[in-house]
Design a protein around this motif. Sequence first.
Motif, short mmCIF file in Angstrom:
data_model
loop_
_atom_site.label_atom_id
_atom_site.label_comp_id
_atom_site.label_asym_id
_atom_site.label_seq_id
_atom_site.Cartn_x
_atom_site.Cartn_y
_atom_site.Cartn_z
N ILE A 1 12.26 -70.83 -58.96
CA ILE A 1 10.94 -71.10 -59.28
C ILE A 1 10.14 -69.78 -59.14
O ILE A 1 9.21 -69.37 -59.75
CB ILE A 1 10.29 -72.21 -58.53
CG1 ILE A 1 11.05 -73.46 -59.18
CG2 ILE A 1 8.83 -72.49 -58.71
CD1 ILE A 1 10.63 -74.82 -58.32
N CYS A 2 10.14 -69.27 -57.87
CA CYS A 2 9.47 -67.88 -57.39
C CYS A 2 9.85 -66.69 -58.59
O CYS A 2 8.80 -66.23 -58.94
CB CYS A 2 9.87 -67.39 -56.11
SG CYS A 2 8.94 -65.91 -55.48
N GLU A 3 11.16 -66.70 -59.09
CA GLU A 3 11.51 -65.66 -60.02
C GLU A 3 10.93 -66.06 -61.43
O GLU A 3 10.42 -65.27 -62.06
CB GLU A 3 12.95 -65.66 -60.09
CG GLU A 3 13.40 -64.80 -58.75
CD GLU A 3 14.88 -64.98 -58.42
OE1 GLU A 3 15.53 -65.59 -59.16
OE2 GLU A 3 15.24 -64.51 -57.35
N ILE A 4 10.99 -67.45 -62.06
CA ILE A 4 10.37 -67.82 -63.03
C ILE A 4 8.90 -67.55 -63.31
O ILE A 4 8.47 -67.18 -64.24
CB ILE A 4 10.52 -69.42 -63.20
CG1 ILE A 4 12.06 -69.58 -63.39
CG2 ILE A 4 9.71 -69.74 -64.16
CD1 ILE A 4 12.38 -71.18 -63.62
N LEU B 1 14.66 -81.07 -62.48
CA LEU B 1 15.68 -81.89 -63.04
C LEU B 1 16.96 -81.93 -62.75
O LEU B 1 17.55 -82.94 -62.44
CB LEU B 1 15.36 -82.09 -64.45
CG LEU B 1 13.75 -82.51 -65.12
CD1 LEU B 1 13.57 -82.63 -66.49
CD2 LEU B 1 13.23 -83.77 -64.48
N LYS B 2 17.56 -80.79 -62.48
CA LYS B 2 18.89 -80.73 -62.10
C LYS B 2 19.25 -81.17 -60.84
O LYS B 2 20.12 -81.62 -60.56
CB LYS B 2 19.38 -79.16 -62.44
CG LYS B 2 19.67 -78.56 -63.53
CD LYS B 2 19.89 -77.21 -63.57
CE LYS B 2 19.95 -76.52 -64.87
NZ LYS B 2 20.28 -75.05 -64.62
N SER B 3 18.20 -81.46 -59.79
CA SER B 3 18.47 -81.69 -58.47
C SER B 3 17.86 -83.21 -58.37
O SER B 3 18.02 -83.81 -57.12
CB SER B 3 17.53 -80.66 -57.72
OG SER B 3 16.07 -81.00 -57.98
N LEU B 4 17.24 -83.68 -59.35
CA LEU B 4 16.82 -85.23 -59.19
C LEU B 4 17.76 -86.24 -59.92
O LEU B 4 18.54 -86.08 -60.85
CB LEU B 4 15.72 -85.37 -60.02
CG LEU B 4 14.28 -84.28 -59.53
CD1 LEU B 4 13.17 -84.60 -60.13
CD2 LEU B 4 14.20 -84.46 -58.00
N ARG B 5 17.85 -87.47 -59.16
CA ARG B 5 18.34 -88.48 -59.90
C ARG B 5 17.74 -88.91 -61.21
O ARG B 5 16.53 -88.67 -61.27
CB ARG B 5 18.45 -89.62 -58.78
CG ARG B 5 19.42 -89.21 -57.63
CD ARG B 5 19.57 -90.71 -56.52
NE ARG B 5 18.16 -91.34 -56.31
CZ ARG B 5 17.68 -90.88 -55.04
NH1 ARG B 5 18.26 -89.82 -54.39
NH2 ARG B 5 16.47 -91.38 -54.89
N ASP B 6 18.65 -89.79 -61.91
CA ASP B 6 17.98 -90.05 -63.26
C ASP B 6 16.72 -90.81 -63.05
O ASP B 6 15.71 -90.82 -63.62
CB ASP B 6 19.20 -90.78 -64.03
CG ASP B 6 20.42 -89.90 -64.49
OD1 ASP B 6 19.92 -88.71 -64.39
OD2 ASP B 6 21.11 -90.43 -64.63
N THR C 1 19.62 -76.55 -48.59
CA THR C 1 20.11 -76.80 -49.99
C THR C 1 19.10 -76.62 -51.14
O THR C 1 19.47 -76.58 -52.22
CB THR C 1 20.63 -78.32 -50.00
OG1 THR C 1 19.26 -79.05 -49.61
CG2 THR C 1 21.78 -78.60 -49.07
N ASN C 2 17.61 -76.30 -50.50
CA ASN C 2 16.52 -76.34 -51.73
C ASN C 2 16.49 -74.64 -51.76
O ASN C 2 15.66 -74.41 -52.92
CB ASN C 2 15.48 -76.84 -50.89
CG ASN C 2 15.59 -78.27 -50.97
OD1 ASN C 2 16.23 -79.08 -51.65
ND2 ASN C 2 14.84 -78.97 -50.01
N THR C 3 17.11 -73.91 -51.22
CA THR C 3 16.84 -72.39 -51.25
C THR C 3 17.21 -71.97 -52.62
O THR C 3 16.12 -71.19 -53.38
CB THR C 3 17.76 -71.76 -50.28
OG1 THR C 3 17.30 -71.91 -49.12
CG2 THR C 3 17.47 -69.88 -50.74
N PRO C 4 17.99 -72.37 -53.32
CA PRO C 4 18.41 -71.75 -54.76
C PRO C 4 16.88 -72.34 -55.83
O PRO C 4 16.61 -71.73 -56.63
CB PRO C 4 19.53 -72.69 -55.43
CG PRO C 4 20.13 -72.90 -54.11
CD PRO C 4 19.39 -73.14 -53.01
#
Length: 548
Positions: A266-269, A172-177, A258-261
């Motif tokens: 997600i992998c680590e979660i 959600l941090k990466s998405l528009r409202d 830009t999507n690497t983080p």
Amino acid sequence: MSDLRDAAMRSKAWPFEEARRVLKRYEKAPPEKGHVLFETGYGPSGLPHIGTFGEVLRTTMIRRAFEVISDIPTRLICFSDDMDGMRKVPGNVPNQDRLREDLQRPLTSVYDPFETHESFGHHNNAMLRRFLDTFGFEYEFFSATEFYKSGQFDEVLKRAVEKYDDIMKVMLKSLRDERAATYSIFLPIHPETGRVLYVPMKEVNAQDYTITFDDETGREWTLPVTGGNVKLQWKPDFGARWAALDVDFEMYGKDHSTNTPIYDAICEILGTPAPEHFTYELFLDDKGQKISKSSGNGISIDEWLTYASTESLSYFMFLKPKTAKRLYFDVIPKAMDEYHQQLRAYHDQDIDKQLANPVYHIHNGDVPRSDMVVTFSMLLNLASAASAEDKSALWGFIAKYAPDATPETHPGLDAAAGYAVRYYNDFVKPEKVYRAPTEQERAALTDLRAALADAGKALELIAQKNALDGKDEPAPAVDYTDEDFLQSIVFAVGKVHGFEPLRDWFKAIYEVLLGASQGPRFGSFIALYGRDETIALLDDGLAGKLAA
């Protein structure tokens, strides 16, 4: 082996630098899974393109470099995201109206417009594997459809349900409202229409690992996330796949950077350390636009291999992977010649320079010797001068220039002659523009003809050139088979006839005799093409036959 490993551990060649980063993951203990896993991903929404090949090639180079510096076993997986819904119809396939009926269905459920395979996804997967097999890659092929439906992904999907809120926070941090209001990491496959649905979740149940949602008609459904009933959105899918397979290394294009983080988080979660990654620059077509598999711009693997060797393509892919490169037909001759230059240099280099040489990585250390006694660029010019329609025409000249060379003893040269004829007829010939010489050029070309026909005239012109340069040098030995002697004649004519700068003289030769503004070292060309043949070419140029 220890000397090679020591050299590899200090090599600045990018495959070794990346291999050392992967090795550092296991400096304290070897991987519990018993191997290091390299992965490449492929989206089969369109026909495989040359960038896909480059990704597998470069990953293979890093894998092989890793095997030099470590005894840990390795695997390479090529993963096809063939469960993605078809969002649009590619512009470079047949039967597009029929394809539109299957929009939003998983690619392995979409009609094959070529009518050769079970689905469009199966067709494109088969093409990818054929391309990779052509180059002898050692890899394991994974289909996302099989991965989801076989249950191999089930445990990670269950963890994704359990960690749903945590993963959603990342996304959600990466998405528009507007997008965030209806977003879910899960995409259900509609049980009746078979389409991939982009709908919000009414419930994500960690007790029975199900999701509940309304379809487009408002009808409520509850589906298990396991067994291929649900797939992940592409960004969560990226990280979840790393977690499911315990991937150690994956490279991808700059457009993913830009999507690497997000992928890593997600992998680590999901309970697995994120892999090492390598971001490469994108390939551009002749207009500077990004190459796209859906639009089919740029050059395909099959097209490159029509005009040049597999090794030349591998050489092109090795060079500066973090620099954007124009990938079109005019880069082929340069790649062919530079590859063979590196082959010729390799066997006289010390180990450090060998490991930095692209051919080491192209051939995994088993580097052959070049049999190209004539450069590819020269073969193109020979094809031009001879108006060659097949490679046998070129061999008539090659045999005189290098009597020991035959198609059987020099298979690389023989193949290159065939490539050169095809490249000349398809790309050079249509662009050739001959012109008549100016008066200055006519006088110079006439003297060049005379010097090739008469040794006395050749020595006279060389003496005049030396006098203009203020040099008192003895007359050279007359040898019309010697490239340097022939080149000295060409230089002398240009100097005596007052061309300034001298490159204007060579440009005139190329434009009048070869129909191009650039060309070969002309003394070498004469030696290959033949003195009598060059005289005849000069006669045609002076008579205006070529320009006509």
